[in-house]
Motif scaffolding. Structure first.
Motif, PDB file in Angstrom:
ATOM      1  N   GLN A 139       0.853  -1.186   0.000  1.00 49.95           N
ATOM      2  CA  GLN A 139       0.000   0.000   0.000  1.00 49.95           C
ATOM      3  C   GLN A 139       0.896   1.246   0.000  1.00 49.95           C
ATOM      4  OE1 GLN A 139      -3.342  -0.357  -0.357  1.00 49.95           O
ATOM      5  NE2 GLN A 139      -2.791  -2.513  -0.538  1.00 49.95           N
ATOM      6  N   PHE A 140       1.233   1.719  -1.198  1.00 47.09           N
ATOM      7  CA  PHE A 140       2.171   2.825  -1.332  1.00 47.09           C
ATOM      8  C   PHE A 140       1.462   4.100  -1.771  1.00 47.09           C
ATOM      9  CE2 PHE A 140       4.726  -1.024  -2.186  1.00 47.09           C
ATOM     10  CZ  PHE A 140       5.593  -0.924  -1.118  1.00 47.09           C
ATOM     11  N   ASP A 141       1.936   5.208  -1.262  1.00 44.59           N
ATOM     12  CA  ASP A 141       1.376   6.502  -1.634  1.00 44.59           C
ATOM     13  C   ASP A 141       1.969   6.983  -2.954  1.00 44.59           C
ATOM     14  OD1 ASP A 141      -0.025   6.610   0.786  1.00 44.59           O
ATOM     15  OD2 ASP A 141       1.709   7.458   1.820  1.00 44.59           O
ATOM     16  N   ASN A 142       1.274   7.926  -3.565  1.00 45.34           N
ATOM     17  CA  ASN A 142       1.794   8.561  -4.770  1.00 45.34           C
ATOM     18  C   ASN A 142       2.346   9.925  -4.361  1.00 45.34           C
ATOM     19  OD1 ASN A 142       2.372   8.977  -7.468  1.00 45.34           O
ATOM     20  ND2 ASN A 142       0.358   9.836  -7.903  1.00 45.34           N
ATOM     21  N   ASP A 143       3.489   9.911  -3.671  1.00 47.62           N
ATOM     22  CA  ASP A 143       4.045  11.102  -3.033  1.00 47.62           C
ATOM     23  C   ASP A 143       5.006  11.796  -3.987  1.00 47.62           C
ATOM     24  OD1 ASP A 143       5.101  13.003  -1.417  1.00 47.62           O
ATOM     25  OD2 ASP A 143       5.487  11.677   0.281  1.00 47.62           O
ATOM     26  N   ASN A 144       4.644  12.997  -4.437  1.00 44.94           N
ATOM     27  CA  ASN A 144       5.453  13.681  -5.447  1.00 44.94           C
ATOM     28  C   ASN A 144       6.401  14.711  -4.854  1.00 44.94           C
ATOM     29  OD1 ASN A 144       3.769  15.755  -4.732  1.00 44.94           O
ATOM     30  ND2 ASN A 144       2.983  16.137  -6.790  1.00 44.94           N
ATOM     31  N   GLN A 145       6.643  14.666  -3.525  1.00 44.28           N
ATOM     32  CA  GLN A 145       7.445  15.714  -2.904  1.00 44.28           C
ATOM     33  C   GLN A 145       8.887  15.723  -3.395  1.00 44.28           C
ATOM     34  OE1 GLN A 145       8.177  15.188   1.329  1.00 44.28           O
ATOM     35  NE2 GLN A 145       7.702  13.008   1.158  1.00 44.28           N
ATOM     36  N   TYR A 146       9.368  14.588  -3.912  1.00 44.59           N
ATOM     37  CA  TYR A 146      10.745  14.523  -4.380  1.00 44.59           C
ATOM     38  C   TYR A 146      10.856  14.698  -5.898  1.00 44.59           C
ATOM     39  CZ  TYR A 146      11.324  12.325   0.209  1.00 44.59           C
ATOM     40  OH  TYR A 146      11.310  12.061   1.552  1.00 44.59           O
ATOM     41  N   ASP A 147       9.729  14.836  -6.578  1.00 45.34           N
ATOM     42  CA  ASP A 147       9.724  14.748  -8.038  1.00 45.34           C
ATOM     43  C   ASP A 147      10.562  15.815  -8.712  1.00 45.34           C
ATOM     44  OD1 ASP A 147       8.184  13.441 -10.447  1.00 45.34           O
ATOM     45  OD2 ASP A 147       8.040  15.601 -10.781  1.00 45.34           O
ATOM     46  N   SER A 148      10.484  17.051  -8.248  1.00 48.34           N
ATOM     47  CA  SER A 148      11.165  18.143  -8.948  1.00 48.34           C
ATOM     48  C   SER A 148      12.683  18.030  -8.850  1.00 48.34           C
ATOM     49  CB  SER A 148      10.709  19.506  -8.396  1.00 48.34           C
ATOM     50  OG  SER A 148      11.068  19.642  -7.029  1.00 48.34           O
ATOM     51  N   ILE A 149      13.180  17.305  -7.846  1.00 54.93           N
ATOM     52  CA  ILE A 149      14.618  17.166  -7.662  1.00 54.93           C
ATOM     53  C   ILE A 149      15.122  15.817  -8.129  1.00 54.93           C
ATOM     54  CG2 ILE A 149      16.510  17.222  -5.993  1.00 54.93           C
ATOM     55  CD1 ILE A 149      15.050  19.893  -6.538  1.00 54.93           C
ATOM     56  N   TYR A 150      14.513  14.752  -7.627  1.00 53.84           N
ATOM     57  CA  TYR A 150      15.001  13.410  -7.928  1.00 53.84           C
ATOM     58  C   TYR A 150      14.352  12.794  -9.157  1.00 53.84           C
ATOM     59  CZ  TYR A 150      16.845  13.711  -3.165  1.00 53.84           C
ATOM     60  OH  TYR A 150      17.508  14.093  -2.033  1.00 53.84           O
ATOM     61  N   GLY A 151      13.276  13.399  -9.642  1.00 45.97           N
ATOM     62  CA  GLY A 151      12.590  12.833 -10.790  1.00 45.97           C
ATOM     63  C   GLY A 151      11.788  11.603 -10.419  1.00 45.97           C
ATOM     64  N   LYS A 152      11.374  10.872 -11.434  1.00 47.13           N
ATOM     65  CA  LYS A 152      10.582   9.659 -11.233  1.00 47.13           C
ATOM     66  C   LYS A 152      11.460   8.415 -11.343  1.00 47.13           C
ATOM     67  CE  LYS A 152       6.244  11.686 -12.839  1.00 47.13           C
ATOM     68  NZ  LYS A 152       6.714  13.080 -12.790  1.00 47.13           N
ATOM     69  N   LEU A 153      10.932   7.312 -10.843  1.00 45.70           N
ATOM     70  CA  LEU A 153      11.588   6.011 -10.963  1.00 45.70           C
ATOM     71  C   LEU A 153      10.826   5.200 -12.007  1.00 45.70           C
ATOM     72  CD1 LEU A 153      12.111   5.279  -7.149  1.00 45.70           C
ATOM     73  CD2 LEU A 153      13.798   6.186  -8.775  1.00 45.70           C
ATOM     74  N   TYR A 154      11.561   4.693 -12.999  1.00 45.37           N
ATOM     75  CA  TYR A 154      10.946   3.975 -14.115  1.00 45.37           C
ATOM     76  C   TYR A 154      11.434   2.529 -14.144  1.00 45.37           C
ATOM     77  CZ  TYR A 154      10.118   8.736 -15.895  1.00 45.37           C
ATOM     78  OH  TYR A 154       9.726  10.046 -16.037  1.00 45.37           O
ATOM     79  N   ASN A 155      10.539   1.605 -14.497  1.00 46.77           N
ATOM     80  CA  ASN A 155      11.032   0.249 -14.765  1.00 46.77           C
ATOM     81  C   ASN A 155      11.671   0.212 -16.155  1.00 46.77           C
ATOM     82  OD1 ASN A 155       8.928  -0.104 -16.681  1.00 46.77           O
ATOM     83  ND2 ASN A 155       7.652  -1.285 -15.259  1.00 46.77           N
TER      84      ASN A 155
END
Length: 298
Positions: free
Chosen positions: A142-158
């Motif tokens: 049960q994971f959140d969709n937390d975008n607080q790191y998005d502008s710096i670390y970007g997204k994680l992609y498979n």
């Protein structure tokens, strides 16, 4: 009494966890300000020429995100979502100097945002997620969709997103394993050789799979890394420890490490990636279901 003691321990753990989480939020905000300052000073530099003094420091260092005043900038890039990225030229390569943040392929197709750990593990098609600090060691799915790191670390992609050949902005691509090697070889040939590490004796496997820190230091950001792992960012590549998502769906290593995909398969179900830790740069093969950061190249 035992229940009270266990409760106090639990509260202490939560408090410690929240404190560390806030630390990374603060680091992200600091890096965001740094990147903004870097972009503003770069614009001033382009408009007025190279002999510009930084009024905040009194010196002529323009690149707030880099220790080097000799960073060579590229033209930058814009993804299908409208996110803009700075780029730097290292040798004959031009790299986007930020982690990818797109939610769509370059043809406009939406990439699914998968938060559920079980679905993440089972997926054999492209997906992305944000790093979820609250559940980083948890397998409850049960994971959140937390975008607080998005502008710096970007997204994680498979890796299945990489496999499409449409993840990067048009005209750019995810680097092959050979192109990653070209980057670290260039750094080694220009004063950032891993051979500088002295007194280290490792088995052949580790020697073959590691650049001994110097190349990594040249690419890592000057702040944001735990365990004295900050780099010198000599080329403006701005490598940050955005962590990873494991194939099982949980999250690890934010603040301590970051991994970036290559487009090269090593064997069925696995592909090569580069892992930056506080101590060095490694290349490994990983399951396609892992979630890593992505840099683009042209």
């Amino acid at each position: 009494m035992k229940k009270i003691l266990l409760g106090l321990i639990a509260i202490g753990f939560i408090s410690c966890s929240d404190t560390k989480k806030n630390k990374y939020v603060e680091q992200a905000e600091k890096q965001s300000s740094t990147i903004k300052a870097w972009a503003e000073k770069k614009t001033v530099k382009e408009e007025k020429g190279n002999d510009v003094t930084d009024s905040s420091t009194g010196d002529d260092t323009i690149d707030a995100a880099s220790n080097s005043s000799s960073v060579e900038y590229g033209e930058g890039a814009t993804d299908i979502d409208g996110n803009t990225y700075k780029s730097v030229i290292i040798g004959t390569q031009e790299w986007i100097s930020e982690n990818l943040r797109t939610t769509k392929y370059s043809d406009g197709t939406v990439i699914p945002n998968v938060t559920d750990g079980t679905q993440w593990h089972k997926d054999t098609t492209g997906a992305w997620s944000h790093y979820d600090y609250d559940n980083q060691f948890d397998n409850d799915n049960q994971f959140d969709n937390d975008n607080q790191y998005d502008s710096i670390y970007g997204k994680l992609y498979n890796w299945f997103t990489v496999e499409t050949g449409k993840l990067c902005p048009t005209g750019w691509h995810v680097p092959t394993d050979a192109e990653w090697t070209e980057l670290t070889d260039y750094l080694a040939a220009n004063g950032h050789s891993g051979a500088e590490a002295e007194g280290i004796v490792l088995v052949d496997y580790l020697i073959a799979n590691r650049h001994f820190g110097s190349e990594g230091r040249a690419l890592k950001a000057t702040s944001g890394w735990d365990d004295d792992g900050n780099g010198t960012d000599d080329y403006g590549w701005l490598g940050l420890p955005g962590g990873i998502r494991r194939s099982a769906g949980h999250f690890l290593y934010i603040g301590r490490g970051g991994s970036w995909w290559s487009s090269s398969e090593s064997k069925k179900g696995f592909s090569w990636h580069r892992y930056f830790s506080s101590s060095g740069v490694y290349f490994y093969e990983s399951l396609h279901q892992h979630g890593y950061s992505v840099r683009c190249l042209r």
